[in-house]
Design an enzyme around this catalytic site. Structure first.
Site, PDB file in Angstrom:
ATOM      1  N   ALA A  51      42.322  39.502  37.955  1.00 19.76           N
ATOM      2  CA  ALA A  51      43.387  38.543  37.637  1.00 19.76           C
ATOM      3  C   ALA A  51      43.655  37.612  38.819  1.00 19.76           C
ATOM      4  CB  ALA A  51      44.661  39.301  37.283  1.00 19.76           C
ATOM      5  N   LEU A  55      44.293  42.389  40.982  1.00 21.48           N
ATOM      6  CA  LEU A  55      44.115  41.008  41.438  1.00 21.48           C
ATOM      7  C   LEU A  55      42.716  40.777  42.000  1.00 21.48           C
ATOM      8  CD1 LEU A  55      47.443  40.200  43.344  1.00 21.48           C
ATOM      9  CD2 LEU A  55      46.788  39.467  41.037  1.00 21.48           C
ATOM     10  N   CYS A  56      42.124  39.662  41.596  1.00 19.65           N
ATOM     11  CA  CYS A  56      40.809  39.257  42.119  1.00 19.65           C
ATOM     12  C   CYS A  56      40.802  39.241  43.650  1.00 19.65           C
ATOM     13  CB  CYS A  56      40.480  37.864  41.582  1.00 19.65           C
ATOM     14  SG  CYS A  56      39.202  36.993  42.453  1.00 19.65           S
ATOM     15  N   PHE A  57      41.908  38.717  44.220  1.00 19.25           N
ATOM     16  CA  PHE A  57      41.919  38.538  45.672  1.00 19.25           C
ATOM     17  C   PHE A  57      42.138  39.835  46.438  1.00 19.25           C
ATOM     18  CE2 PHE A  57      42.343  34.159  44.369  1.00 19.25           C
ATOM     19  CZ  PHE A  57      41.463  33.544  45.236  1.00 19.25           C
ATOM     20  N   LYS A  97      40.487  37.404  51.788  1.00 12.91           N
ATOM     21  CA  LYS A  97      39.724  36.641  50.789  1.00 12.91           C
ATOM     22  C   LYS A  97      40.509  35.400  50.379  1.00 12.91           C
ATOM     23  CE  LYS A  97      37.831  37.408  46.133  1.00 12.91           C
ATOM     24  NZ  LYS A  97      37.510  38.488  45.169  1.00 12.91           N
TER      25      LYS A  97
END
Lengths: 131, 245
Positions: B77, B137-139, B153
């Protein structure tokens, strides 16, 4: 399973066609070459039993390294069985793409789509050309 | 490859942003050249990776009140606030070729070169492995090719591949957001203010150099927006899509 007895789509799905109770049943999966190209599979979505499949149309999806890719049906017919165990054991595809890694079984409604598929030698050549 | 189309779009709602990218992906079979679109979101929004469960957002309290859209691309996400989103649509011939991963690296190297030009040192993540139990979360995830500044990131990308074209989404974190307070953006990490227009101009140059393509600006036209509106109605704005899993 003998790889020479399978048919292959140019989109990297394999098909085993068998006679069962006066019907033709096609078992479908993706080739070892496809699994190796995808690398690190993390998710798979397969259709429900009863879904109609059509040659060249999507029947499922996989995600690998943040890339979602469709799976294309090589045959026309109705899904009669789904390999539900794959979802939680995707490593099966790495170890055994042709037996334990089968995805769906389809009762063929039309055999015409089979004539568009490749034999093992032609598919091997396609993979060699792509490598 | 022919010169590509550049779209510097206006901020839009989440479902519209996703529908426009899908429209560009569907239309790309009519073109031999790539499209690069930069955009913002007209309100802070969460985008969910295609295979993520809707319930997974319950684990991230700071973004719970935000509107949500499910992407067609994979990965984790994103909280679209204080960030710049890009989409890259490229014609391909075989969706399974692992060379398509090179587009992650190509764009990300272009971004690293851009940041270097702006005086910010960044690097590519290496030696990671994708897992089903990755963070929401993607990050907070790490994948090879992610762009890192001091280990944080700041850029991640994900793809959707069709038979004849590929859509790559990416998000560049600009600044810390109150809706994702654990993350830091390039301005927090570099302590320098960067004009968005300058950043996009330089990113075009950086990405152009790394994927060897020139870009010509060509905004969206009415017929494309109408097609996207229909895609939004049937897909990205529909609860059957958002609540798919």
């Amino acid at each position: 399973m003998k790889l020479e007895e399978l048919l292959y789509a140019d989109t990297h799905e394999w098909v085993l066609v068998e006679d069962q109770d006066a019907a033709k049943i096609a078992t479908v999966g993706i080739s070892k070459f496809a699994v190796e190209q995808l690398t690190d599979l993390v998710y798979i979505e397969l259709p429900s039993v009863g879904t109609e499949t059509q040659s060249g149309k999507e029947f499922g999806e996989v995600e690998s390294v943040k890339a979602v890719s469709p799976l294309y049906s090589p045959v026309d017919g109705e899904v009669v069985e789904v390999n539900e165990s794959l979802k939680d054991a995707l490593e099966t595809l790495n170890d055994d793409a042709y037996d334990g890694g089968w995805m769906i079984k389809v009762r063929l409604s039309d055999e015409a789509s089979l004539s568009k598929l490749l034999d093992h030698a032609a598919y091997e050549k396609q993979c060699a050309d792509e490598s | 490859m022919e010169s590509g189309r550049l779209i510097e779009d206006v901020p839009r709602q989440g479902a519209d942003n996703m529908a426009i990218d899908e429209m560009l992906l569907r239309r790309s079979s009519m073109s031999a050249s790539p499209t690069l679109r930069f955009y913002f979101w007209d309100r802070p929004t969460v985008s969910l990776g295609y295979f993520q469960s809707l319930n997974a957002r319950e684990d991230h309290a700071p973004s719970l009140t935000l509107p949500l859209v499910r992407r067609a691309t994979g990965g984790g996400a994103i909280v679209h606030h204080q960030e710049l989103t890009y989409s890259l649509i490229i014609p391909i011939t075989d969706r399974l070729k692992n060379q398509h991963r090179d587009y992650y690296f190509a764009v990300h190297r272009g971004v690293i070169a851009t940041l270097a030009k702006l005086g910010i040192e960044a690097e590519l993540a290496e030696g990671t492995q994708a897992r089903q139990d990755d963070p929401f979360l993607c990050f907070e995830r790490r994948a090879d090719g992610d762009v890192l500044i001091q280990g944080h990131k700041v850029l991640g990308s994900a793809q959707r591949r069709h038979a004849s074209a590929l859509l790559q989404h990416g998000s560049l974190l600009l600044q810390k957001s109150i809706f994702a307070p654990s993350l830091r953006g390039i301005q927090d990490l570099s302590r320098s203010a960067i004009e968005t227009e300058t950043l996009i101009f330089e990113l075009c140059n950086g990405i152009q150099a790394s994927i060897k393509n020139a870009w010509n600006s060509k905004p969206l036209v009415q017929t494309e927006l109408e097609e996207a509106t229909e895609i939004r109605r049937l897909k990205f704005g529909h609860e059957a899509w958002t609540g798919k899993r």
